[in-house]
Design a protein around this motif. Sequence first.
Motif, PDB file in Angstrom:
ATOM      1  N   GLN A   1     -31.904  29.288  57.971  1.00 43.74           N
ATOM      2  CA  GLN A   1     -30.483  29.133  57.763  1.00 43.74           C
ATOM      3  C   GLN A   1     -30.057  30.247  56.989  1.00 43.74           C
ATOM      4  O   GLN A   1     -30.706  30.772  56.059  1.00 43.74           O
ATOM      5  N   LEU A   2     -28.582  30.606  57.188  1.00 50.31           N
ATOM      6  CA  LEU A   2     -27.988  31.921  56.430  1.00 50.31           C
ATOM      7  C   LEU A   2     -28.102  31.390  55.034  1.00 50.31           C
ATOM      8  O   LEU A   2     -27.622  30.330  54.782  1.00 50.31           O
ATOM      9  N   CYS A   3     -28.233  32.429  54.272  1.00 54.44           N
ATOM     10  CA  CYS A   3     -27.831  32.105  52.819  1.00 54.44           C
ATOM     11  C   CYS A   3     -26.088  31.993  52.671  1.00 54.44           C
ATOM     12  O   CYS A   3     -25.478  32.744  53.291  1.00 54.44           O
TER      13      CYS A   3
ATOM     14  N   GLU B   1     -19.564  33.421  44.213  1.00 53.93           N
ATOM     15  CA  GLU B   1     -19.757  32.196  43.564  1.00 53.93           C
ATOM     16  C   GLU B   1     -19.579  31.190  44.788  1.00 53.93           C
ATOM     17  O   GLU B   1     -18.581  31.422  45.592  1.00 53.93           O
ATOM     18  N   LEU B   2     -20.369  30.280  44.878  1.00 55.66           N
ATOM     19  CA  LEU B   2     -19.975  28.993  45.868  1.00 55.66           C
ATOM     20  C   LEU B   2     -19.011  27.764  45.118  1.00 55.66           C
ATOM     21  O   LEU B   2     -19.208  27.623  43.686  1.00 55.66           O
TER      22      LEU B   2
ATOM     23  N   GLN C   1     -26.234  41.659  51.067  1.00 56.32           N
ATOM     24  CA  GLN C   1     -27.179  40.458  50.322  1.00 56.32           C
ATOM     25  C   GLN C   1     -27.113  40.781  48.992  1.00 56.32           C
ATOM     26  O   GLN C   1     -27.040  39.647  48.151  1.00 56.32           O
ATOM     27  N   GLN C   2     -27.422  41.703  48.486  1.00 56.26           N
ATOM     28  CA  GLN C   2     -27.413  41.864  47.102  1.00 56.26           C
ATOM     29  C   GLN C   2     -26.482  41.695  46.465  1.00 56.26           C
ATOM     30  O   GLN C   2     -26.162  41.230  45.214  1.00 56.26           O
TER      31      GLN C   2
ATOM     32  N   GLU D   1     -23.173  34.370  53.721  1.00 51.14           N
ATOM     33  CA  GLU D   1     -22.164  33.866  54.862  1.00 51.14           C
ATOM     34  C   GLU D   1     -20.584  34.225  54.071  1.00 51.14           C
ATOM     35  O   GLU D   1     -19.795  34.654  54.949  1.00 51.14           O
ATOM     36  N   ARG D   2     -20.460  33.834  52.982  1.00 49.87           N
ATOM     37  CA  ARG D   2     -19.230  33.888  52.415  1.00 49.87           C
ATOM     38  C   ARG D   2     -18.917  35.369  52.021  1.00 49.87           C
ATOM     39  O   ARG D   2     -17.772  35.743  52.366  1.00 49.87           O
ATOM     40  N   ALA D   3     -19.887  36.226  51.741  1.00 51.96           N
ATOM     41  CA  ALA D   3     -19.447  37.821  51.655  1.00 51.96           C
ATOM     42  C   ALA D   3     -19.178  38.125  52.643  1.00 51.96           C
ATOM     43  O   ALA D   3     -18.116  39.037  52.981  1.00 51.96           O
TER      44      ALA D   3
END
Lengths: 105, 105
Positions: B5-7, A103-104, A95-96, B11-13
């Motif tokens: 909801q998931l962050c 980046e999205l 998470q960290q 989710e991307r990580a």
Amino acid sequence: MELPQLCPRFERAIDLLSKRWTTLIVYRLLDGPQRFIDIEHSLPNLSGKVLSDRLRELESEGVIQRNVYPEKPVRIEYTLTEKGRALAPLMDDIQQWATCWVELD
Amino acid sequence: MELPQLCPRFERAIDLLSKRWTTLIVYRLLDGPQRFIDIEHSLPNLSGKVLSDRLRELESEGVIQRNVYPEKPVRIEYTLTEKGRALAPLMDDIQQWATCWVELD
């Protein structure tokens, strides 16, 4: 440069955690015991079949426990074991890292 | 129970890190810059084709950098970027979890 052999325990851990959905399922269970349908709804692209397979694997690895409550209708919940809860620091790390670096589009 | 909801960054990580071999390649690069062949030899069941795909993905995600040294023969090395090195605490936690909890058959 010759790299040392990988620690087989580390490799095994990576094998388990790298399976698609596994980490997200564990992450969801950090919030407390969940029913199948709760996990399924909280991970929109995960099919029931795959969720069922992953839960079985996690149970056989001792990461989660399946509790059956003999109510009417019967209630089944999944919960993290001590081994599973020990994954919490790892989730925090992800998470960290994600917050700092991902980046999205 | 309704789960939040998931962050999307989290989710991307997870999407990136859950790809087979990705985490092991990053782990290998924590030891310092490596040539393709060094990484390939250090991960015995990884094919050259898959390694090549993973390195390209990690480069496009900004996790590793590909350095070309114009020597004869040309030398190419892969190294972690700051974003990649920031994964070190995660690797440590996986190692710690594996040491405490993973049993070998």
